[in-house]
Design an enzyme around this catalytic site. Sequence first.
Site, PDB file in Angstrom:
ATOM      1  CG  HIS A 155     -20.575  -7.607  12.150  1.00 39.40           C
ATOM      2  ND1 HIS A 155     -20.934  -8.934  12.180  1.00 39.40           N
ATOM      3  CD2 HIS A 155     -20.064  -7.341  13.366  1.00 39.40           C
ATOM      4  CE1 HIS A 155     -20.670  -9.450  13.359  1.00 39.40           C
ATOM      5  NE2 HIS A 155     -20.124  -8.503  14.109  1.00 39.40           N
ATOM      6  CG  HIS A 184     -17.388  -4.375  15.832  1.00 43.26           C
ATOM      7  ND1 HIS A 184     -18.412  -4.328  16.748  1.00 43.26           N
ATOM      8  CD2 HIS A 184     -17.237  -5.674  15.502  1.00 43.26           C
ATOM      9  CE1 HIS A 184     -18.856  -5.565  16.964  1.00 43.26           C
ATOM     10  NE2 HIS A 184     -18.160  -6.400  16.227  1.00 43.26           N
TER      11      HIS A 184
HETATM   12  P1  5GP Z   1     -19.694  -9.620  17.028  1.00 40.75           P
HETATM   13  O1  5GP Z   1     -19.555 -10.043  18.480  1.00 40.75           O
HETATM   14  O2  5GP Z   1     -20.390 -10.693  16.232  1.00 40.75           O
HETATM   15  O3  5GP Z   1     -18.405  -9.165  16.397  1.00 40.75           O
HETATM   16  O4  5GP Z   1     -20.603  -8.333  17.061  1.00 40.75           O
HETATM   17  C1  5GP Z   1     -21.990  -8.374  17.110  1.00 40.75           C
HETATM   18  C2  5GP Z   1     -22.449  -6.995  17.538  1.00 40.75           C
HETATM   19  O5  5GP Z   1     -23.784  -6.841  17.146  1.00 40.75           O
HETATM   20  C3  5GP Z   1     -22.390  -6.750  19.052  1.00 40.75           C
HETATM   21  O6  5GP Z   1     -21.602  -5.601  19.312  1.00 40.75           O
HETATM   22  C4  5GP Z   1     -23.855  -6.545  19.438  1.00 40.75           C
HETATM   23  O7  5GP Z   1     -24.020  -5.557  20.424  1.00 40.75           O
HETATM   24  C5  5GP Z   1     -24.484  -6.134  18.136  1.00 40.75           C
HETATM   25  N1  5GP Z   1     -25.878  -6.527  17.941  1.00 40.75           N
HETATM   26  C6  5GP Z   1     -26.388  -7.771  18.126  1.00 40.75           C
HETATM   27  N2  5GP Z   1     -27.707  -7.789  17.785  1.00 40.75           N
HETATM   28  C7  5GP Z   1     -27.997  -6.531  17.351  1.00 40.75           C
HETATM   29  C8  5GP Z   1     -29.211  -5.935  16.852  1.00 40.75           C
HETATM   30  O8  5GP Z   1     -30.263  -6.554  16.739  1.00 40.75           O
HETATM   31  N3  5GP Z   1     -29.140  -4.624  16.492  1.00 40.75           N
HETATM   32  C9  5GP Z   1     -27.965  -3.905  16.611  1.00 40.75           C
HETATM   33  N4  5GP Z   1     -28.013  -2.612  16.218  1.00 40.75           N
HETATM   34  N5  5GP Z   1     -26.827  -4.428  17.083  1.00 40.75           N
HETATM   35  C10 5GP Z   1     -26.845  -5.740  17.455  1.00 40.75           C
END
Ligand code: 5GP
Length: 136
Positions: free
Chosen positions: A101, A103
């Site tokens: 993903h 951001h």
């Molecule tokens: P990472 O830390 O893997 O780069 O980012 C994961 C992101 O996903 C975090 O910013 C977290 O807040 C978001 N996130 C985790 N679970 C969910 C979810 O079920 N729905 C949404 N909309 N965001 C999520």
Amino acid sequence: MKDVDCIFCKIANGEIPSATVYEDEDFRVILDLGPATKGHALVLPKEHWANLFELPDEVAQKGILVAKKVAGKLRDALGCDGFNIVQNNGTAAGQTVFHFHIHLIPRYENDQAGISWTPGTLTEEDKKEILSKMDA
Ligand code: 5GP
Ligand code: ZN
């Protein structure tokens, strides 16, 4: 390819509802549930790829175009002052959901989002080592 245990596969493919700000055949862009700032969104491919290194080139190309398009729309809609694009790979880099993903993080003057690092110094030793290992 989908992963039955992956929450972002379910969200990207509409099996779990989400606040969707953009969708096309290959991607869904949703609002992050734990936003760094107002409007923080996530670009999710509908297929499951764990990280950047697994991502096919074609998906990477489309993904950055989606990121550019939706970042522009968020900027116009929210009137933010700047923008960070962040993409984490691996636990050491802060990745917590292992479905690729991107951001999209709108930035506002004096917001409290801590997206920064303390600069070190590029040593001659590191520079030589890295350039030789990179065959540059
Ligand atoms: P990472 O830390 O893997 O780069 O980012 C994961 C992101 O996903 C975090 O910013 C977290 O807040 C978001 N996130 C985790 N679970 C969910 C979810 O079920 N729905 C949404 N909309 N965001 C999520
Ligand atoms: Zn997935």
